[in-house]
Design a protein around this motif. Structure first.
Motif, mmCIF file in Angstrom:
data_model
loop_
_atom_site.group_PDB
_atom_site.id
_atom_site.type_symbol
_atom_site.label_atom_id
_atom_site.label_comp_id
_atom_site.label_asym_id
_atom_site.label_seq_id
_atom_site.Cartn_x
_atom_site.Cartn_y
_atom_site.Cartn_z
ATOM 1 N N LEU A 106 -9.255 4.130 -6.278
ATOM 2 C CA LEU A 106 -9.578 3.868 -4.852
ATOM 3 C C LEU A 106 -11.113 3.993 -4.840
ATOM 4 O O LEU A 106 -11.793 3.408 -3.911
ATOM 5 C CB LEU A 106 -9.075 5.295 -3.906
ATOM 6 N N THR A 107 -11.839 4.856 -5.347
ATOM 7 C CA THR A 107 -13.154 4.826 -5.601
ATOM 8 C C THR A 107 -13.979 3.521 -6.187
ATOM 9 O O THR A 107 -14.724 3.015 -5.478
ATOM 10 C CB THR A 107 -13.586 6.087 -6.496
ATOM 11 N N ILE A 108 -13.070 2.996 -7.185
ATOM 12 C CA ILE A 108 -13.671 1.756 -7.816
ATOM 13 C C ILE A 108 -13.504 0.649 -6.637
ATOM 14 O O ILE A 108 -14.593 -0.122 -6.464
ATOM 15 C CB ILE A 108 -12.954 1.432 -8.945
ATOM 16 N N GLY A 109 -12.365 0.739 -5.943
ATOM 17 C CA GLY A 109 -12.141 -0.359 -4.865
ATOM 18 C C GLY A 109 -13.153 -0.279 -3.815
ATOM 19 O O GLY A 109 -13.729 -1.261 -3.367
ATOM 20 N N GLU A 110 -13.535 1.163 -3.279
ATOM 21 C CA GLU A 110 -14.402 1.300 -2.171
ATOM 22 C C GLU A 110 -15.729 1.014 -2.578
ATOM 23 O O GLU A 110 -16.420 0.371 -2.057
ATOM 24 C CB GLU A 110 -14.637 2.712 -1.876
ATOM 25 N N SER A 111 -16.232 1.227 -3.879
ATOM 26 C CA SER A 111 -17.425 0.795 -4.514
ATOM 27 C C SER A 111 -17.655 -0.726 -4.687
ATOM 28 O O SER A 111 -18.690 -1.112 -4.538
ATOM 29 C CB SER A 111 -17.762 1.505 -6.003
ATOM 30 N N LEU A 112 -16.623 -1.376 -4.851
ATOM 31 C CA LEU A 112 -16.705 -2.821 -4.979
ATOM 32 C C LEU A 112 -16.559 -3.429 -3.731
ATOM 33 O O LEU A 112 -16.195 -5.050 -3.859
ATOM 34 C CB LEU A 112 -15.850 -3.212 -6.192
ATOM 35 N N SER A 113 -16.104 -2.801 -2.615
ATOM 36 C CA SER A 113 -15.661 -3.359 -1.459
ATOM 37 C C SER A 113 -14.412 -4.135 -1.535
ATOM 38 O O SER A 113 -14.303 -5.406 -0.954
ATOM 39 C CB SER A 113 -16.936 -4.433 -0.831
ATOM 40 N N ILE A 114 -13.455 -3.746 -2.308
ATOM 41 C CA ILE A 114 -12.075 -4.325 -2.841
ATOM 42 C C ILE A 114 -11.124 -3.590 -2.080
ATOM 43 O O ILE A 114 -10.983 -2.235 -2.482
ATOM 44 C CB ILE A 114 -11.849 -4.693 -4.083
ATOM 45 N N PRO A 115 -10.345 -3.921 -1.181
ATOM 46 C CA PRO A 115 -9.262 -3.099 -0.465
ATOM 47 C C PRO A 115 -8.078 -2.918 -1.368
ATOM 48 O O PRO A 115 -7.938 -3.494 -2.319
ATOM 49 C CB PRO A 115 -8.835 -4.026 0.681
ATOM 50 N N VAL A 116 -7.606 -1.611 -1.422
ATOM 51 C CA VAL A 116 -6.715 -1.459 -2.362
ATOM 52 C C VAL A 116 -5.362 -1.177 -1.664
ATOM 53 O O VAL A 116 -5.118 -0.351 -0.723
ATOM 54 C CB VAL A 116 -6.764 -0.052 -3.342
ATOM 55 N N LEU A 117 -4.176 -1.731 -2.223
ATOM 56 C CA LEU A 117 -2.845 -1.607 -1.777
ATOM 57 C C LEU A 117 -1.958 -0.856 -2.845
ATOM 58 O O LEU A 117 -1.919 -1.303 -3.976
ATOM 59 C CB LEU A 117 -2.238 -2.931 -1.556
ATOM 60 N N ALA A 118 -1.223 0.419 -2.278
ATOM 61 C CA ALA A 118 -0.620 1.003 -3.288
ATOM 62 C C ALA A 118 0.818 0.634 -3.238
ATOM 63 O O ALA A 118 1.263 0.546 -2.139
ATOM 64 C CB ALA A 118 -0.616 2.606 -2.897
ATOM 65 N N GLU A 119 1.496 0.370 -4.210
ATOM 66 C CA GLU A 119 3.156 0.103 -4.033
ATOM 67 C C GLU A 119 3.829 1.164 -4.662
ATOM 68 O O GLU A 119 3.390 2.031 -5.155
ATOM 69 C CB GLU A 119 3.102 -1.332 -5.300
ATOM 70 N N GLY A 120 4.944 0.939 -4.145
ATOM 71 C CA GLY A 120 6.071 1.934 -4.310
ATOM 72 C C GLY A 120 6.130 3.361 -3.516
ATOM 73 O O GLY A 120 6.484 4.296 -4.286
#
Length: 792
Positions: A723-737
Motif C-alpha cells: 500500500l505504501t508503494i502504491g501511494e508513493s507511485l500514485s497507483i491505486p491498490v485493490l485487495a482481492e479475496g
C-alpha cells in the motif's frame, strides 16, 4: 586382239577420248540422279526420273555416236536420220524405265533396273548401227554380238546394285566405273563384231571427213549441254538439300537430348549430345544404322516412344527413352529419333523413392517406413513372442541448437543416428520420427530383455561426440510399450510408448520407463479436457460471471471483474484451474480469450451505469502480436468506451519478455484502456516490473488475505509495504479475496483504495451481479465508522 585392233586402228583416238569424257561425265550424273530418284518422295519422283532419263539417254546416245563417228572403216559412212532419232528416243525411254524400276521398293529392284539399263544400251546401239550406212556389205559376228549384250546387261546390273549399296553420292564411284565399263564394252565389242566389205556408194547422203567431224562435235555439244543441264539441276538440288540438312543439324544441335536423323535407314545427321552419349566421333556415326547402338529402333513407328537401352562404344549399357518421328516434309524415308538419357531421371526417382521412405537428414527410415515395418512385424510375430516398441527423445538438444546453431545440431543428429545404427542387432529396427525424436522396435522374450535393448540404445545416444572443436552430448528419455501386452492395436501401442517416454522425460530419476495402465490418467484427462474445450467452443457452453469491485472509503461499486465459467453437459461448473492451463498449453486460450473480451464489452456497453469491467489476459494472449488491433476492433464493434475497459495481466507474463510486453502494453494504453497488475506480490521481481511500466492499478493477491486471518505480522507488513508503494507511485491498490469484516477494517485502516471478495459478493451472472451491486454499499457502510457512514 580383234577388239584391241578395232579400237586402235579403226577409230580416231581423239574422238574416242571425247566419247570417253562424255561417258564418264554422263555416267556420274546418271548415277547421282539415280540416287536422287531413290530418295525422293512420290510427288516429285517423276520430275527426277525425267531428268535422269534425259541425262542417261544422252550419255549413252552421245557416247555411241561420237564413238561411231570416230570409227574409220576406210569407206564413206552415212547415217539415216529416222533411225538415228529413234535410237535417241529408245535411249531416253529405256533409261527412264531403268531408273523407275530401280527406285521401286522391292527386293531385287536395283538388279532389275540395271538389266533394263543394259538392254537399253544394247538396243540403242544396234538401232543406231542400223542407221549406219556405208558403201559396203556389213557382216556381223554372232558370238561378239552376244558377248556385247551380255557385258552391257551384267555391268549395268552391277552398276545399279553398287549405287544402291553406296550411302552417299560421293562414294558412288564404283557404280560410275561399272556403268562406264558397261557402255564401253557394249560399244567396242559390238563394233568388233562388224566386218565391212566395200560396195557401191549411195546417193544423197552426207559424206567426207569434215562432215563426220562436224557431226561428232555437234553431237558432243548437244550431249554435253544436256548433261550440263542435268548436272546443274542436281547441283542446285544438292545445295538445297545441303542447306536443309545444315538447318536441321542446327535445330537438333540445340536439343538437350540426343538426336539422330536417318534417311533410308542410315544416319545422316546427329547432334553432339548423341555423340557424347554413344562415345564416338561424328564420322563414325554418319552412314551407320542407329540400331547398331540402340535397341528397339526397328520396331518403332511414327510417334512411338519406348524405354530401351543404348550400348556405348566402350560396351556400357545405358537406360534411355527412345522416341521416333517421321519427317513428312523431307524427301525420302526420313526418321528423326530422340534419345534421352534416363540415368539422371532414374537416379532422381531412386532418390525420391528413398526420401519417401527415409529421413533426408540422417538417412534413417522415416515414419512411413516405421509404420509399414511395425504393421508387418505385428502381423508376422510368432505366437508367444513379444514386440517391444521404444519411443526415444533427446534431452538438452535444444541447448545445442541455441548455443552452437542448427547446423551443429543437424550434425549431432547425424552422428547419433550413426551410433544407433552401429548398436542395432539383427531383426531390430530404428527410425527418425522428426525433430529429436526416434522410434525403435525389437522382438524380446521378457521385460528384462526389452530394458537391456533400451539401455543399449540410450548408451549409443549419450555417447559424446566432437563437432567443430566442441564436445557435445545429449541425454535420452525412452518409453517402452509391449505388444500385445500393452495394446491391441498399433495406434494404442504407439501412443502408450509416447506416454511412457513423456513420463521418463518428466522424471528426475528414471531415463527408461515402461508403460503402465494406471500411471497416465492425468495425461488422458488432459486430452479429454482439450477435446471437451473444442466442443464447448463449438456449442457455446461458456458463460461470463461478474464479481463486484468497490471503493473502501465510499462503499460504491467501482467496477466488475469478468470471470469465465464453463458448464459441462451435466450442468456442473468446471473449475477454471482445471481447464485454463490446458487451454493455454493447446493454444485454445486465444479464441476463448477473444470470445470473453468481445462478449464482456458487448454486455457492458448495454449497462445503465458506466461501471468498469476488468478482463484477465493470459500470457499467451499478451504474447500475440495482434492483441492491440483485436482490442481496438472489439471496442469499435461493441461501442464500449475505452476508459471503461481494464485489462489485467500477471507479473509472469511480463518477465518472459519484458521489452516486447511493455511495447504491447503501451499500445493498449494508447487506445485509452487501463492496465492493472494482477496477483501482485507473488511474481519474481515486482518492483522492477512497476518501474518498467506505469500501471493504472495494483491488485494485491488473495493469498495475503488468507494469511492476515492468522495475525501473521509478516503478512501485515507486506500489505502495508504494498500500500505504501502504491501511494508513493500514485497507483491505486485493490485487495482481492476480502471475506471478513476484520480484513476490511485492516485494509481501511492502512489506506487501501478498493476491495473485491466474497464479503462484497460472489461471482454471478450478469443480471444478478448488477442487481446485487446496490447491496454492496450497504454491506460496506455497516462496517464503516459513523462519520464515514454519515458522509456516504
Amino acid at each position: 586382239m580383234r577388239i584391241v585392233d578395232c579400237l586402235t586402228n579403226a577409230h580416231n583416238l581423239a574422238l574416242v577420248a571425247l566419247a570417253a569424257l562424255i561417258c564418264v561425265l554422263g555416267s556420274w550424273i546418271t548415277v547421282s540422279l539415280l540416287k536422287r530418284v531413290r530418295s525422293t518422295r512420290t510427288g516429285t519422283r517423276a520430275a527426277w526420273v525425267f531428268l535422269g532419263s534425259v541425262a542417261g539417254g544422252a550419255t549413252v546416245w552421245c557416247t555411241h555416236f561420237v564413238a561411231m563417228i570416230a570409227y574409220e572403216p576406210g569407206v564413206q559412212v552415212t547415217y539415216e536420220p529416222g533411225l538415228t532419232g529413234l535410237s535417241l528416243f529408245v535411249a531416253i525411254c529405256g533409261c527412264g524405265a531403268a531408273l523407275l524400276m530401280a527406285s521401286l521398293r522391292f527386293n531385287g529392284s536395283a538388279l532389275v533396273g540395271g538389266l533394263v539399263f543394259g538392254l537399253t544400251v544394247a538396243g540403242m546401239h544396234f538401232i543406231g548401227m542400223a542407221a549406219f550406212a556405208v558403201d559396203a556389205v556389213i557382216h556381223w559376228s554372232t558370238p561378239y554380238v552376244v558377248a556385247s549384250v551380255i557385258g552391257s546387261v551384267l555391268f549395268g546390273a552391277a552398276a545399279f546394285k553398287a549405287e544402291k549399296l553406296s550411302t552417299t553420292a560421293r562414294n558412288s564411284w564404283l557404280a560410275v566405273v561399272l556403268m562406264v565399263l558397261g557402255i564401253v564394252i557394249l560399244h567396242f565389242t559390238a563394233m568388233s563384231a562388224m566386218t565391212i566389205l566395200p560396195f557401191v556408194p549411195q546417193d544423197g547422203v552426207l559424206t567426207g571427213d569434215d562432215a563426220r567431224q562436224a557431226i561428232a562435235i555437234g553431237v558432243a555439244g548437244v550431249g554435253l549441254l544436256v548433261l550440263g543441264a542435268g548436272a546443274a539441276s542436281y547441283a542446285l538440288d544438292t545445295q538445297s538439300r545441303s542447306q536443309a540438312e545444315i538447318r536441321l543439324q542446327h535445330l537438333i544441335e540445340g536439343g538437350v537430348d540426343g538426336m539422330a536423323v536417318e534417311r533410308d535407314g542410315v544416319i545422316v545427321g546427329a547432334n553432339s549430345a548423341l555423340l557424347k552419349l554413344v562415345g564416338v566421333e561424328r564420322p563414325a556415326l554418319l552412314g551407320q544404322k542407329l540400331s547398331r547402338w540402340v535397341e528397339d529402333v526397328a520396331r518403332l513407328a511414327d510417334g512411338d516412344m519406348v524405354q530401351s537401352s543404348l550400348t556405348t562404344a566402350e560396351g556400357e549399357v545405358l537406360p534411355i527413352e527412345l522416341a521416333a518421328k517421321r519427317d513428312h516434309a523431307s524427301e525420302g524415308e526420313v526418321m528423326i529419333y530422340a534419345v534421352r538419357d534416363l540415368r539422371a531421371r532414374q537416379a532422381q526417382e531412386r532418390r525420391i523413392a528413398h526420401l519417401a521412405r527415409n529421413d533426408s537428414l540422417t538417412g534413417l527410415p522415416n515414419r512411413a517406413s516405421f509404420l509399414e515395418r511395425l504393421t508387418r512385424q505385428t502381423d508376422t510375430i510368432k505366437p508367444g513372442a513379444t514386440l517391444a516398441l521404444f519411443a526415444l527423445d533427446l534431452n538438452r538438444f535444444k541447448e545445442v541448437n541455441d548455443l552452437y546453431g542448427h547446423a551443429v545440431g543437424d550434425q549431432l543428429l547425424c552422428r547419433i543416428s550413426d551410433h544407433l545404427r552401429e548398436v542395432l542387432h539383427e531383426g531390430e529396427f530404428i527410425a527418425r520420427q522428426g525433430g529429436d525424436e526416434f522410434v525403435a522396435m525389437a522382438e524380446v522374450s521378457s521385460r528384462a530383455e526389452a530394458e537391456a535393448v533400451a539401455k543399449r540404445l540410450r548408451a549409443a545416444i549419450i555417447r559424446p561426440v566432437t563437432i567443430e572443436h566442441a564436445d557435445l552430448a545429449c541425454g535420452a528419455s525412452i518409453g517402452v510399450s509391449l505388444w500385445p501386452e500393452d495394446a491391441d492395436n498399433l495406434s494404442t501401442l504407439i501412443n502408450n510408448a509416447d506416454l511412457a517416454m513423456y513420463r521418463a522425460k518428466a522424471s528426475l530419476t528414471q531415463d527408461i520407463c515402461f508403460y503402465e495402465a494406471d500411471m497416465d490418467q492425468a495425461v488422458r484427462a488432459r486430452r479429454r479436457v482439450t477435446q471437451a474445450l473444442r466442443e464447448a467452443m463449438d456449442n457455446q457452453r461458456f458463460e461470463l460471471h461478474y464479481q463486484v469491485q468497490a471503493s473502501v472509503q465510499t462503499g460504491k461499486a467501482t467496477g466488475y471483474e469478468v470471470l469465465l465459467r464453463w458448464k459441462d453437459e451435466d450442468g456442473r461448473y468446471i473449475p477454471p484451474s482445471d481447464f485454463i492451463p490446458v487451454a493455454e498449453e493447446t493454444g485454445l486460450i486465444l479464441p476463448i480469450g477473444e470470445w470473453v473480451l468481445r462478449q464482456a464489452c458487448k454486455q457492458a456497453a448495454g449497462w445503465a451505469e458506466p461501471h468498469k469491467i476488468a478482463v484477465n489476459l493470459s500470457p499467451v494472449q499478451l504474447g500475440h502480436v495482434d492483441l492491440p488491433r483485436l482490442v481496438q476492433q472489439v471496442l469499435q464493434e461493441t461501442g464500449l468506451d475505452a476508459t471503461r475497459l481494464e485489462l489485467e495481466i500477471t507479473e509472469t507474463a511480463m518477465i518472459s519478455d519484458m521489452e516486447r510486453t511493455t511495447h504491447v502494453l503501451r499500445q493498449l494504453k494508447d487506445l485509452g484502456v487501463t492496465i492493472a497488475m494482477d496477483d501482485f506480490g507473488t511474481g519474481y521481481s515486482s518492483l522492477s516490473t512497476l518501474r518498467a511500466f506505469p500501471f493504472d492499478k495494483i491488485k494485491l493477491d488473495r493469498s495475503f488475505m488468507i494469511e492476515l486471518d492468522g495475525d501473521l505480522p509478516q503478512s501485515q507488513a507486506i500489505i502495508r509495504a504494498v500500500l505504501t508503494i502504491g501511494e508513493s507511485l500514485s497507483i491505486p491498490v485493490l485487495a482481492e479475496g476480502v471475506e471478513t469484516a476484520e480484513q476490511l477494517a485492516f485494509l481501511r485502516a492502512q489506506g487501501c483504495n478498493e476491495v473485491q471478495g466474497y464479503l462484497l459478493g460472489r461471482p454471478q451472472p450478469e443480471a444478478d451481479a448488477l442487481s446485487n451491486g446496490a447491496a454492496v454499499v450497504a454491506s460496506l457502510s455497516d462496517a464503516q465508522p459513523a462519520e464515514v457512514r454519515a458522509a456516504a
